[in-house]
Design a protein around this motif. Structure first.
Motif, mmCIF file in Angstrom:
data_model
loop_
_atom_site.group_PDB
_atom_site.id
_atom_site.type_symbol
_atom_site.label_atom_id
_atom_site.label_comp_id
_atom_site.label_asym_id
_atom_site.label_seq_id
_atom_site.Cartn_x
_atom_site.Cartn_y
_atom_site.Cartn_z
ATOM 1 N N GLN A 101 71.885 29.991 45.743
ATOM 2 C CA GLN A 101 72.336 28.827 46.500
ATOM 3 C C GLN A 101 73.690 28.320 46.010
ATOM 4 O O GLN A 101 74.520 27.877 46.798
ATOM 5 N N LEU A 102 73.897 28.413 44.707
ATOM 6 C CA LEU A 102 75.189 28.012 44.163
ATOM 7 C C LEU A 102 76.297 28.919 44.682
ATOM 8 O O LEU A 102 77.400 28.459 45.017
ATOM 9 N N TRP A 103 76.028 30.204 44.775
ATOM 10 C CA TRP A 103 77.027 31.138 45.315
ATOM 11 C C TRP A 103 77.280 30.859 46.794
ATOM 12 O O TRP A 103 78.422 30.881 47.264
ATOM 13 N N VAL A 107 81.046 29.946 48.292
ATOM 14 C CA VAL A 107 81.723 30.998 49.074
ATOM 15 C C VAL A 107 81.350 30.805 50.537
ATOM 16 O O VAL A 107 80.167 30.878 50.906
ATOM 17 N N SER A 108 82.332 30.573 51.368
ATOM 18 C CA SER A 108 82.074 30.385 52.792
ATOM 19 C C SER A 108 81.830 31.737 53.463
ATOM 20 O O SER A 108 82.227 32.791 52.963
ATOM 21 N N PHE A 112 83.821 35.413 52.911
ATOM 22 C CA PHE A 112 83.093 36.626 52.534
ATOM 23 C C PHE A 112 83.282 37.732 53.572
ATOM 24 O O PHE A 112 83.405 38.908 53.224
ATOM 25 N N VAL A 113 83.316 37.376 54.853
ATOM 26 C CA VAL A 113 83.555 38.368 55.897
ATOM 27 C C VAL A 113 84.949 38.972 55.762
ATOM 28 O O VAL A 113 85.132 40.193 55.871
ATOM 29 N N LEU A 135 76.259 36.915 63.296
ATOM 30 C CA LEU A 135 75.207 36.480 64.217
ATOM 31 C C LEU A 135 74.660 35.112 63.814
ATOM 32 O O LEU A 135 74.354 34.277 64.673
ATOM 33 N N LYS A 136 74.569 34.870 62.512
ATOM 34 C CA LYS A 136 74.090 33.565 62.043
ATOM 35 C C LYS A 136 75.045 32.450 62.472
ATOM 36 O O LYS A 136 74.606 31.390 62.942
ATOM 37 N N GLU A 137 76.349 32.679 62.301
ATOM 38 C CA GLU A 137 77.313 31.668 62.720
ATOM 39 C C GLU A 137 77.270 31.444 64.231
ATOM 40 O O GLU A 137 77.342 30.306 64.710
ATOM 41 N N GLN A 138 77.122 32.541 64.974
ATOM 42 C CA GLN A 138 77.078 32.407 66.435
ATOM 43 C C GLN A 138 75.834 31.637 66.879
ATOM 44 O O GLN A 138 75.916 30.746 67.737
#
Length: 234
Positions: A101-103, A107-108, A112-113, A135-138
Motif C-alpha cells: 500500500q505504501l508503494w 507511485v501513480s 508506472f505505465v 482497465l482499472k483507470e477506465q
C-alpha cells in the motif's frame, strides 16, 4: 525514485519479512505502519490494510489458535508462543500488504505505465502488464461518471455503507459489459497503429532516475535471492 526501484525495494522488504525470526519481525512489520501514519495522504491505505488484516487475524486465530483451551481454563499452562501461534504469520502478511500500500500511494498508475513502456521489456509484455492498470483507470472514470448521472436522477450514493453498496452493485454489470465490448475496439486500434511492427520504439515520456538506481535494483534482487536460499537451504 524510479518506480522499478521502489518496486524492487518492496520485494526485498517482503522477502526479508518472510525470513526474519520473531524477535526482529515485530519491529520490521511496524516500519510500513509508521510510514503510512506519518506520510500525508496515506491514511486511506492504512484503513484498507487494517480492514483486511484485522478480520484475517481473527480468522487465523479462530482456526489455528488455542481458543478452545483458553475457554476451558487451561491457558495458564500455555507459553506465549503457543497462545498466539499465528502472530508471526500475521505480521509477515501485514508487512507485505502495508508496504504494498505504501508503494501504491507513492507511485501513480500513470508513472508506472510510462516506466513499463520506457523499459527494456518487450512491447507485448509491457502492454500485457499495463492492460489491467489501464482497465482499472477506465472503469474508475466510467463509474464516477455513472454515479454523477445517478445522483442527478436522485439515486442516493451518500448514505450508510450498506446503502452505498446496494446502489453500486447494479452498476457493476454494465461496467463489465462495456469493458468487454471495448476489447475489439482496442485490438483494432493497436493494429491500425502498427503494434509490434517495428523492433524498436520511441520513448514519449522518459522516467528520470539517478545513476546508482540500476545497481541498487540488482543488489536488492541479489539480497532477496540470498535470503530465500538461506531460508530454505537444508
Amino acid at each position: 525514485m524510479h518506480p522499478f526501484t521502489s518496486l524492487t525495494l518492496w520485494l526485498w522488504f517482503s522477502v526479508t519479512a518472510s525470513v526474519l525470526p520473531p524477535p526482529w519481525l515485530w519491529g520490521w512489520s511496524l516500519l510500513p505502519l509508521l510510514a503510512l501514519i506519518v506520510l500525508p495522504g496515506a491514511r486511506a491505505g492504512l484503513k484498507l490494510v487494517l480492514a483486511v488484516m484485522l478480520p484475517l487475524g481473527l480468522g487465523l486465530y479462530l482456526v489455528h489458535g488455542p481458543w478452545l483451551r483458553i475457554l476451558l481454563g487451561s491457558a495458564a499452562q500455555l507459553p506465549a508462543s503457543e497462545a498466539f501461534p499465528i502472530l508471526p504469520l500475521w505480521c509477515r502478511l501485514f508487512a507485505c500488504l502495508a508496504s504494498a500500500q505504501l508503494w501504491l500511494r507513492t507511485v501513480s498508475t500513470e508513472r508506472f505505465v510510462h516506466a513499463l513502456f520506457a523499459s527494456r521489456l518487450p512491447i507485448a509484455l509491457a502492454y500485457l502488464c499495463c492492460g489491467p492498470l489501464l482497465l482499472k483507470e477506465q472503469l474508475g472514470h466510467q463509474l464516477r461518471a455513472i454515479k454523477e448521472a445517478q445522483l442527478a436522477r436522485g439515486v442516493p450514493f451518500d448514505g450508510n455503507p450498506l446503502a452505498r453498496l446496494r446502489a453500486t452493485l447494479p452498476l457493476l454489470s454494465p461496467l463489465v459489459g462495456q469493458a468487454l465490448s471495448e476489447l475489439a475496439t482496442r485490438s483494432m486500434a493497436l493494429d491500425l497503429r502498427g503494434f509490434r511492427s517495428q523492433p524498436t520504439r520511441t520513448r514519449v515520456v522518459e522516467i528520470p532516475q539517478r545513476h546508482y538506481e540500476p545497481l541498487l535494483r540488482y543488489l536488492l534482487l541479489l539480497l532477496a535471492l540470498l535470503e530465500i536460499v538461506w531460508r530454505w537451504w537444508p
